[in-house]
Design an enzyme around this catalytic site. Structure first.
Site: not given
Ligand code: NAP
Ligand code: GLV
Ligand code: GLV
Length: 313
Positions: A150, A173, A231, A233, A262, A280, A282
């Protein structure tokens, strides 16, 4: 400043970085060997999420000061080794949050309403008239969405879900009090989220803890009407197990943007019509990919000038 950009970006980076020496790879993706060779004496690398910035790579760089990853996820980078070597690692948070959340919602709705399958049906001229039972799917309105991870993107998905009058639960967490107030979301255990949700959306990063968090056991606990969207990993889901779950209708459908190995995708997924597959994309809107490029350029320029960018990992 000598900068290696490992892939062609949808933005005029050469103009933006004018005055610097830019080695711009506009060809095929670089192999680990080619990447090492071309990065040997550069000050900065603008890397893609498909580039492995590992120990060996970092050891082979002689002048490297900064790696700006053209992604918010940085599981392709050995951040600890980089930090030990004094190499600054930057990513692209915030600028892609809404765009990625919107793809999550797109996949969720497409998987719930079987859009690719019904589009294919119509395109193949099979639509012979309105029928009460044609391509029935699942409603979002009034249903429970469980968001795994989240953070920025997960919370953006929650805001959208509140517009659909969904009941929102999440698992991460730590408790996100501010976001709970803004979206009406509630923190629950992983098990509760899995059991109670009609939609599960994964927006967590790939870490040792999140790897294979979703296995056959998890899918067994879900509602048979559940829709799973990833969306975050690919490695968060054990892909083979998802194939088994979809084959046996343990869940209703899935929408995937990311894959465990991937760009390889499990052959079983191609044979299923209860899964929506995206390559991929997103963060893939024109505006966002441009904003990400500018952010990467600004990051390397700032580090070179001795400034501290906000988006240091
Ligand atoms: P973010 O703000 O860091 O959010 C990730 C969240 O995941 C954190 O709030 C963290 O909260 C939670 N987390 C970490 N470890 C966890 C665990 N073991 N269990 C449950 N929750 C956990 O990052 P974001 O900007 O939202 O991006 C998130 C992810 O999306 C990226 O790391 C990337 O892999 C993916 N992404 C994919 C695309 C795509 O093209 N599909 C695009 C952008 C991003 P806590 O620390 O409280 O656990
Ligand atoms: C895409 O997957 C990103 O992490 O920005
Ligand atoms: C469908 O087209 C309806 O009018 O209900």
């Amino acid at each position: 400043m000598k900068i290696l950009i490992t892939a062609e970006l949808p933005f005029d980076v050469e103009a933006y970085l004018k005055g610097n020496e830019v080695d711009y790879n506009k060809g095929k993706p670089l192999s680990p060997k080619e990447l090492m060779k071309r990065a040997k004496d550069v000050d900065a690398v603008i890397s893609m999420l498909s580039d492995k910035i590992d120990k060996d790579f970092l050891a082979s760089c002689e002048n490297l000061k900064v790696v700006a990853n053209y992604a918010v996820g940085y599981n392709n980078i050995d951040v600890q080794t980089a930090t030990e070597k004094g190499v600054v690692v930057c990513n692209t948070p915030d600028v892609l949050t809404q765009t990625t959340a919107e793809l999550g919602f797109t996949l969720m709705m497409a998987a719930a309403r079987r859009l690719p399958q019904s589009e294919q049906f119509t395109r193949n001229k099979k639509f012979k008239g309105w029928k009460p039972d044609l391509f029935l799917g699942m409603d979002l309105f009034g249903k429970t969405i469980g968001i795994f991870g989240f953070g920025r993107i997960g919370q953006a998905v929650a805001k959208m879900a509140s517009g659909f009058n969904m009941n929102i639960v999440y698992n991460s967490r730590s408790k996100k009090t501010q976001a709970e107030l803004l979206t009406g979301a509630t923190k629950v255990s992983f098990e509760d989220m899995v059991r109670k949700s009609d939609f599960v959306v994964i927006t967590a990063p790939a870490t040792e803890e999140t790897k294979h968090k979703f296995t056959l056991e998890t899918f067994k606990q879900m509602k048979s009407s559940a829709v799973v969207v990833n969306i975050g990993r690919g490695e968060i889901i054990k892909e083979k197990d998802l194939v088994t779950a979809l084959q046996n209708n343990m869940i209703f459908s899935a929408g995937l943007d990311v894959y465990e190995f991937e760009p390889k995708i499990d052959e079983g997924l191609f044979k299923l019509d209860n899964v929506v597959l995206a390559p991929h994309i997103g963060s893939g809107s024109y505006a966002t990919r441009e904003a990400m490029a500018k952010l990467c350029c600004d990051s390397v320029l700032k580090v070179y000038k001795g400034e501290t960018p906000k988006n240091i990992v």
